[in-house]
Design a protein around this motif. Structure first.
Motif, mmCIF file in Angstrom:
data_model
loop_
_atom_site.group_PDB
_atom_site.id
_atom_site.type_symbol
_atom_site.label_atom_id
_atom_site.label_comp_id
_atom_site.label_asym_id
_atom_site.label_seq_id
_atom_site.Cartn_x
_atom_site.Cartn_y
_atom_site.Cartn_z
ATOM 1 N N UNK A 96 0.825 -1.203 0.000
ATOM 2 C CA UNK A 96 0.000 0.000 0.000
ATOM 3 C C UNK A 96 0.858 1.252 0.000
ATOM 4 N N UNK A 97 2.079 1.174 0.564
ATOM 5 C CA UNK A 97 2.973 2.325 0.562
ATOM 6 C C UNK A 97 3.388 2.682 -0.859
ATOM 7 N N UNK A 98 3.606 1.677 -1.700
ATOM 8 C CA UNK A 98 3.975 1.918 -3.093
ATOM 9 C C UNK A 98 2.846 2.632 -3.821
ATOM 10 N N UNK A 99 1.610 2.181 -3.568
ATOM 11 C CA UNK A 99 0.449 2.780 -4.233
ATOM 12 C C UNK A 99 0.285 4.235 -3.813
ATOM 13 N N UNK A 100 0.436 4.505 -2.502
ATOM 14 C CA UNK A 100 0.305 5.881 -2.014
ATOM 15 C C UNK A 100 1.379 6.759 -2.632
ATOM 16 N N UNK A 101 2.616 6.241 -2.674
ATOM 17 C CA UNK A 101 3.730 7.029 -3.202
ATOM 18 C C UNK A 101 3.513 7.367 -4.668
ATOM 19 N N UNK A 102 2.966 6.413 -5.431
ATOM 20 C CA UNK A 102 2.706 6.656 -6.846
ATOM 21 C C UNK A 102 1.594 7.687 -7.019
ATOM 22 N N UNK A 103 0.503 7.518 -6.271
ATOM 23 C CA UNK A 103 -0.642 8.425 -6.406
ATOM 24 C C UNK A 103 -0.268 9.843 -6.017
ATOM 25 N N UNK A 104 0.483 9.981 -4.929
ATOM 26 C CA UNK A 104 0.803 11.305 -4.424
ATOM 27 C C UNK A 104 1.847 12.012 -5.283
ATOM 28 N N UNK A 105 2.570 11.275 -6.116
ATOM 29 C CA UNK A 105 3.604 11.897 -6.930
ATOM 30 C C UNK A 105 3.097 12.273 -8.323
ATOM 31 N N UNK A 106 1.826 11.957 -8.645
ATOM 32 C CA UNK A 106 1.275 12.359 -9.936
ATOM 33 C C UNK A 106 0.845 13.815 -9.838
ATOM 34 N N UNK A 107 1.815 14.700 -9.928
ATOM 35 C CA UNK A 107 1.549 16.100 -9.640
ATOM 36 C C UNK A 107 1.753 16.965 -10.876
ATOM 37 N N UNK A 108 1.208 18.170 -10.822
ATOM 38 C CA UNK A 108 1.420 19.113 -11.902
ATOM 39 C C UNK A 108 1.053 20.501 -11.409
ATOM 40 N N UNK A 109 1.572 21.528 -12.049
ATOM 41 C CA UNK A 109 1.229 22.889 -11.633
ATOM 42 C C UNK A 109 1.304 23.792 -12.851
ATOM 43 N N UNK A 110 0.306 24.597 -13.042
ATOM 44 C CA UNK A 110 0.229 25.456 -14.213
ATOM 45 C C UNK A 110 0.284 26.926 -13.804
ATOM 46 N N UNK A 111 0.889 27.713 -14.641
ATOM 47 C CA UNK A 111 1.000 29.152 -14.379
ATOM 48 C C UNK A 111 -0.312 29.832 -14.789
ATOM 49 N N UNK A 112 -1.315 29.718 -13.907
ATOM 50 C CA UNK A 112 -2.649 30.231 -14.218
ATOM 51 C C UNK A 112 -3.098 31.232 -13.154
ATOM 52 N N UNK A 113 -2.160 31.723 -12.343
ATOM 53 C CA UNK A 113 -2.510 32.632 -11.244
ATOM 54 C C UNK A 113 -1.878 34.003 -11.449
ATOM 55 N N UNK A 114 -1.614 34.372 -12.696
ATOM 56 C CA UNK A 114 -0.958 35.640 -13.015
ATOM 57 C C UNK A 114 0.369 35.772 -12.278
ATOM 58 N N UNK A 115 1.165 34.723 -12.324
ATOM 59 C CA UNK A 115 2.427 34.683 -11.598
ATOM 60 C C UNK A 115 3.577 35.152 -12.485
ATOM 61 N N UNK A 116 4.526 35.831 -11.852
ATOM 62 C CA UNK A 116 5.767 36.135 -12.553
ATOM 63 C C UNK A 116 6.651 34.889 -12.539
ATOM 64 N N UNK A 117 7.716 34.915 -13.338
ATOM 65 C CA UNK A 117 8.631 33.769 -13.374
ATOM 66 C C UNK A 117 9.239 33.521 -11.995
ATOM 67 N N UNK A 118 9.591 34.607 -11.294
ATOM 68 C CA UNK A 118 10.190 34.469 -9.957
ATOM 69 C C UNK A 118 9.196 33.845 -8.989
ATOM 70 N N UNK A 119 7.938 34.295 -9.039
ATOM 71 C CA UNK A 119 6.922 33.742 -8.149
ATOM 72 C C UNK A 119 6.679 32.261 -8.436
#
Length: 542
Positions: A96-119
């Motif tokens: 179950x630890x392997x499954x949790x680690x896989x699920x929790x690492x499927x991550x992504x983040x998009x620049x959709x908050x009017x962020x500067x490159x530094x932010x």
């Protein structure tokens, strides 16, 4: 290399002298497992009076001396049967630890908050601040309360909740706060998982189990971007939410679900777990840990809460391996930009994501094979070195070929991903080099893993877009980091070789020269009290 040379007369009928998986019984060597106080009433010294006569033929087997059923002694048919059943249960429960680690690492983040490159770069980096700072306190707390079946799932439920909250952020400040607290909670998982595995599996079994756990991360590297691309392409605007927000909703929901499933599955520690194990299995689990090092895998009741921290921080070997891990993590920073490196082959987005997956599948299979052989041979240095050399070969190919040479550059990506097989072996080297007391091991695992993550922060500056599309300078940096890792590992190995030599000299002082306990203690660079507790045959894995 840790091998068994001989048992006491009372135990010789239960073990073969040629069995490399069967270490002798010797409590910790003070020079390499530092103490706060060596007086007889020292709180840092666990009570081992019941094991002091293990070499005495009149004292009976270790199982009997430890108060366990004599029929569970090493080598008996009953013991073998119970141990097989125990390991099957453990492998199933820890999956179950392997499954949790896989699920929790499927991550992504998009620049959709009017962020500067530094932010945006700050949002990516802030997670590591909490992650690095809270690993040691988390593992100290886990070891203290002794209930990983509740502690780890609870942390993962909170992790999932914060991930969902990240999906509803509206500005830079709110996103910054969720990322910071996500790092704090994430700090509980990997070092905690490594620690609980080390409480149940012997050192000749750990490499494969650590690798199976870490394959969750490798699989997420293989398919995380592909899944993210599918979500981004199909979920945008659904129920009025942007696609990148759905990534966090889905990741958080999956993590919380599997965390709740883990509560009845995960065991606690061998001495206090209640659910799902027979009394025989619990006894065998504790005997296995006793036989592995020669010391009960429990802290003294008189130890202070900070004892493990002081013991770990005063052992200078930790800093060598920590620096080696940091250099290795910096060298592995290519994994963050793997889709970018794959895109230099000149294919479209979908094709690029598909091509990025096979190298990580290869890395997972290679790591499993390498760790299995490391467990079988009880060897660490060369099993951690040859994959790094393969990675260096991949870097050189990428530096020496033009972007138009697609075949060579794609093969190089396989070699680079395969270098993870060596990195994982270094994790198992941590556990085997700092085995007792468990409070020290918990801190050592967390401290080395935490500080090594600064390599991810440094690595984020190694791959600027201006170095593309060949990234020759970037490959030069990570190549140098791998060379540094190998040299530091060679230094660490030489220290353990010298330690094993001193242990052998101490054994000869007892066996050949009939020296006093004081002389043996001097030869082994340990205390008289520890010398009385030592058993012949213990060796650090090199």
């Amino acid at each position: 290399m840790e091998k068994s040379s001989r048992f006491s007369a009372a135990h010789s009928d239960l073990s073969s002298a040629a069995d490399v998986h069967r270490p002798e019984f010797k409590p910790h060597d003070s020079r390499f497992h530092e103490h706060i106080d060596t007086s007889p009433n020292s709180p840092a010294q666990p009570d081992f009076e019941e094991f002091r006569n293990v070499n005495n033929p009149k004292s009976g087997s270790v199982a009997a001396q430890a108060g366990y059923d004599e029929g569970l002694a090493f080598g008996t048919e009953r013991r073998k049967r119970v141990e097989r059943k125990l390991k099957l249960k453990l492998d199933g429960r820890f999956s179950i630890l392997v499954i949790i680690y896989t699920a929790a690492r499927l991550k992504g983040f998009e620049q959709d908050l009017n962020l500067t490159d530094t932010e945006f770069q700050t949002l990516l980096s802030i997670l590591y601040v909490g992650y690095i700072l809270f690993q040691v306190p988390s593992n100290m707390l886990l070891n203290r309360i002794g209930r990983p079946s509740l502690y780890l799932p609870a942390a993962m439920v909170i992790w999932g909740m914060i991930s969902v909250l990240t999906g509803i952020t509206k500005n830079f400040v709110s996103a910054l706060l969720t990322r910071f607290f996500l790092g704090i909670i994430e700090a509980a998982f990997l070092p905690g998982a490594l620690f609980i595995l080390s409480k149940w599996y012997r050192k000749d079994e750990l490499s494969l189990r650590y690798t199976i756990l870490y394959c969750g991360n490798l699989i997420s590297n293989a398919f995380g971007s592909l899944i993210a691309a599918g979500v981004l392409a199909n979920m945008d605007g659904k129920l009025g939410h942007a696609a990148w927000r759905w990534l966090f909703y889905i990741e958080g929901a999956l993590t919380m679900f599997f965390a709740l499933v883990a509560i009845p599955m995960l065991p606690d520690f061998p001495h206090n777990t209640k659910r799902g194990f027979t009394e025989e299995e619990r006894q065998v689990a504790q005997l296995r840990m006793l036989e592995d090092v020669g010391e009960l895998d429990q802290d003294s009741r008189e130890e202070k809460w900070y004892t493990g921290f002081v013991l770990a921080m005063s052992d200078w070997k930790i800093y060598i391996l920590m620096l080696s891990l940091t250099a290795c993590v910096t060298g592995l920073s290519f994994n963050i930009y793997f889709p970018t490196l794959t895109k230099t082959l000149g294919y479209g987005t979908t094709e690029t994501l598909l091509l990025a997956a096979p190298p990580w599948v290869f890395a997972c299979l290679l790591a499993l094979l390498n760790s299995w052989h490391s467990d079988r041979t009880q060897e660490k240095f060369w099993h951690s070195t040859w994959p790094l050399l393969m990675g260096i070969m991949g870097f050189i190919i990428s530096m020496a070929t033009k972007p138009t040479n697609k075949a060579a550059r794609y093969v190089a990506l396989f070699f680079q991903a395969g270098s993870y097989a060596g990195y994982i072996i270094m994790y198992t080297w941590m556990s085997s080099s700092f085995p007792r007391p468990p409070a020290k091991r918990a801190v050592a695992l967390a401290f080395m893993n935490a500080l090594s993550q600064t390599g991810n922060i440094a690595g984020s500056y190694v791959w600027p877009a201006k170095y593309g599309p060949t990234y020759v300078k970037s490959y030069g940096v990570v190549l140098a980091m791998f060379v540094t890792t190998i040299l530091l590992n060679l230094w660490f190995r030489s220290i353990l070789v010298a330690a094993n030599r001193r242990l052998a000299e101490g054994e000869r002082a007892f066996g050949e020269h009939n020296d006093t306990v004081e002389q043996a203690a001097k030869l082994e660079s340990t205390t008289v009290r520890d010398a009385k507790q030592m058993q012949k045959g213990f060796r650090f894995l090199i």
